[in-house]
Design a protein around this motif. Structure first.
Motif, short mmCIF file in Angstrom:
data_model
loop_
_atom_site.label_atom_id
_atom_site.label_comp_id
_atom_site.label_asym_id
_atom_site.label_seq_id
_atom_site.Cartn_x
_atom_site.Cartn_y
_atom_site.Cartn_z
N ARG A 1 0.24 -0.70 6.26
CA ARG A 1 0.40 0.51 5.48
C ARG A 1 1.78 1.10 5.76
NH1 ARG A 1 -4.49 4.68 5.49
NH2 ARG A 1 -3.93 4.88 7.71
N ARG B 1 1.33 3.49 1.24
CA ARG B 1 0.65 2.47 0.44
C ARG B 1 0.39 1.25 1.28
NH1 ARG B 1 5.41 0.74 -3.88
NH2 ARG B 1 6.73 -0.44 -2.41
N GLN B 2 -0.67 0.56 0.89
CA GLN B 2 -1.05 -0.66 1.59
C GLN B 2 -1.48 -1.71 0.58
OE1 GLN B 2 -4.23 -0.27 4.48
NE2 GLN B 2 -3.42 -1.98 5.67
N ALA B 3 -0.77 -2.80 0.58
CA ALA B 3 -1.11 -3.94 -0.27
C ALA B 3 -2.01 -4.88 0.53
CB ALA B 3 0.15 -4.65 -0.73
N THR C 1 -2.39 -0.59 -9.77
CA THR C 1 -2.19 -1.99 -10.09
C THR C 1 -1.17 -2.09 -11.21
OG1 THR C 1 -4.47 -2.52 -9.46
CG2 THR C 1 -3.28 -4.14 -10.79
N LYS D 1 -1.17 -6.62 4.04
CA LYS D 1 0.06 -6.02 4.56
C LYS D 1 -0.25 -4.72 5.29
CE LYS D 1 3.18 -8.03 1.14
NZ LYS D 1 4.29 -7.77 0.19
N GLN E 1 -6.17 3.37 -6.10
CA GLN E 1 -5.60 2.05 -6.39
C GLN E 1 -4.59 2.14 -7.53
OE1 GLN E 1 -6.03 -0.88 -4.79
NE2 GLN E 1 -4.56 -1.84 -6.18
N THR F 1 2.02 -2.67 -6.57
CA THR F 1 0.55 -2.74 -6.53
C THR F 1 0.06 -2.55 -5.10
OG1 THR F 1 0.40 -4.16 -8.48
CG2 THR F 1 -1.44 -4.23 -6.92
N ALA F 2 -0.82 -1.58 -4.92
CA ALA F 2 -1.33 -1.24 -3.59
C ALA F 2 -2.34 -0.12 -3.71
CB ALA F 2 -0.19 -0.81 -2.67
N THR F 3 -3.00 0.13 -2.60
CA THR F 3 -3.77 1.36 -2.48
C THR F 3 -2.85 2.43 -1.93
OG1 THR F 3 -5.82 0.15 -2.09
CG2 THR F 3 -5.79 2.47 -1.47
N TYR F 4 -2.80 3.56 -2.60
CA TYR F 4 -1.91 4.64 -2.21
C TYR F 4 -2.72 5.74 -1.51
CZ TYR F 4 2.00 2.64 -4.72
OH TYR F 4 3.03 1.82 -5.12
#
Length: 126
Positions: A45, A38-40, A123, A43, A121, A91-94
């Protein structure tokens, strides 16, 4: 060619649950190591969870232990990430990733994975 495709992201309230799915093509799926990263925003990954080909071969980041569960269904070429007790900081893109080079042993770093999905995504609202 292996192409992971994620699904199942969305908006959920804190304390809620989501299940992410990742379908990956490839007849040798059962031999792949699979990871969820995941990457917020702003930040790096990070690896959240990984699963190897061996039964019981799993890894969880400390931040998700006891809340997230990774599993795989080799008959469906699919890996899942069950997420419970979600927090806003989740919350992040997984991203789903497949590793094909290490005989099914999972890697703790991005470099150990060869194929990546586009991301989904997640959220979590407070």
């Amino acid at each position: 060619q292996v192409q992971p495709v994620e699904s199942g992201g969305g908006l959920v309230q804190a304390g809620g649950s989501l299940r992410l799915s990742c379908a990956a093509s490839g007849r040798a799926f059962s031999t792949f190591a699979m990871g969820w990263f995941r990457q917020a925003p702003g930040k790096e990954r990070d690896l959240v969870a990984a699963i190897g080909r061996a039964v019981g071969s799993t890894y969880y980041a400390d931040s998700v232990k006891g809340r997230f569960t990774i599993s795989r269904d080799n008959a469906k070429n699919t890996v899942y990430l069950q997420m419970t007790s979600l927090k806003p900081e989740d919350t992040a893109t997984y991203y789903c990733a497949a590793g094909v080079r290490y005989s099914g042993s999972y890697s703790g770093t991005e470099s150990g994975y060869d194929y990546w999905g586009q991301g989904t995504q997640v959220t979590v609202s407070s």
